[in-house]
Scaffold this active site. Structure first.
Site: not given
Ligand code: AMP
Length: 303
Positions: A46, A50, A52-53, A169, A172, A204, A206
């Protein structure tokens, strides 16, 4: 100056990359791009990217001839309109990061591309039974239905050989594995460990909305999980949960815990067993909702 050094400098300048990253905006462009590609690795995101991606991107690049990343803030998986509106977005920075990571193509569809007006979406509506009603499912009604719908659509459109997801996640991830089993979509689901900040805070998108002090404070979520991991065999599960909660609440009364659960790693149902157990937490730090998890039986999610 040796040739080697010149090459490194050029590579830093992007002049040495293997051609520009393709930016794909709709199904037609995606279809044209993916034709005749050998193996395709797919990383759905989305945005507000960062490390993590990027860890998913790195895994995909190692295992596939071509890596496609999607960036789409999927409105259907937000149960809270304010959360959707405030979700961080920075497409220019994302594209820059993906170019630097030598991603082959980025797919940036609009909502109309993903959900053509008038389309019957019933084939993309799935039931995941208890998997979608506990923890995140209990607090974010409709979230997993919307998430599974968009992932199903993406997998159909991109037709990757492998698709990459983070264990951050975790619920998920289990739902996506279940989706692939149910639909028979020919894709291998790969999962990667949680990438963390220095203080243990799970990376994250966020986190961008947290000030420096709150980011520091948010490390307490992981510290709670680690405490549970360290004391897992010392006390009964119920006592472990209660003590962890009480410790976190007394240290940071302003952190609002939504759930702190110990659940079976396959069914995600709360468990009192000392086998195949994981701890999960969701909490608000300065109004920002954060989630994290840890394995309790020896294996760890640490970096
Ligand atoms: P998102 O953009 O938040 O939808 O995440 C896209 C993918 O990145 C999902 O598979 C996430 O699980 C994964 N992801 C997000 N944060 C992390 C992290 N800290 N470590 C590893 N994977 C992550």
């Amino acid at each position: 100056m040796s040739t080697k050094i010149v090459k490194i400098e050029l590579s830093g300048n992007k002049l040495f990359s293997f051609g520009p990253m393709h930016i794909l905006r709709d199904r037609r462009e995606l279809e044209a791009y993916r034709a005749n590609r050998e193996s395709i690795g797919f990383v759905p995101t989305m945005g507000a990217l960062h490390d993590g991606h990027l860890s998913l991107v790195r895994a995909s690049k190692q295992e596939n001839a071509c890596t496609i990343v999607s960036i789409f803030v999927n409105p259907r998986q937000f149960n809270n309109p304010e959360d959707l509106e405030k979700y961080p977005r920075d497409l220019d920075a994302d594209i820059h990061l993906l170019e630097k990571a030598r991603v082959d193509a980025v797919f940036v569809p609009t909502a109309e591309v993903m959900y053509p007006p008038g389309e019957d979406v019933s084939t993309y509506e799935h039931d995941f039974a208890a998997l979608e009603t506990v923890m995140e499912g209990a607090y974010r009604p409709g979230h997993f239905k919307g998430m599974a719908m968009v992932v199903h659509k993406f997998l159909e459109m991109v037709k990757p050989d492998k698709a990459y997801f983070g264990r951050k996640d975790f619920q998920q991830l289990l739902i996506i594995r279940n989706l692939v089993k149910k639909t028979g979509l020919p894709v291998e689901i790969r999962s990667l460990p949680i990438r963390r900040e220095e203080n243990g805070l799970a990376m994250s998108s966020r986190n961008q909305r947290l000030g420096e002090k709150d980011r520091e404070k948010a490390g307490a979520l992981f510290q709670s999980l680690q405490w549970m991991q360290g004391n897992f065999y010392e006390m009964p599960v119920a006592e472990l949960k209660n003590t962890a909660r009480a410790r976190l609440e007394s240290r940071f009364p302003e952190i609002e815990i939504e759930y702190l659960e110990i659940a079976d790693a396959n069914t995600l149902r709360p468990t009192n067993s000392k086998e195949n157990a994981m701890a999960f937490i969701a909490a608000y730090v300065a109004g920002i909702r954060l989630i994290d998890n840890i394995e309790l039986n020896g294996r760890t999610n640490q970096p």
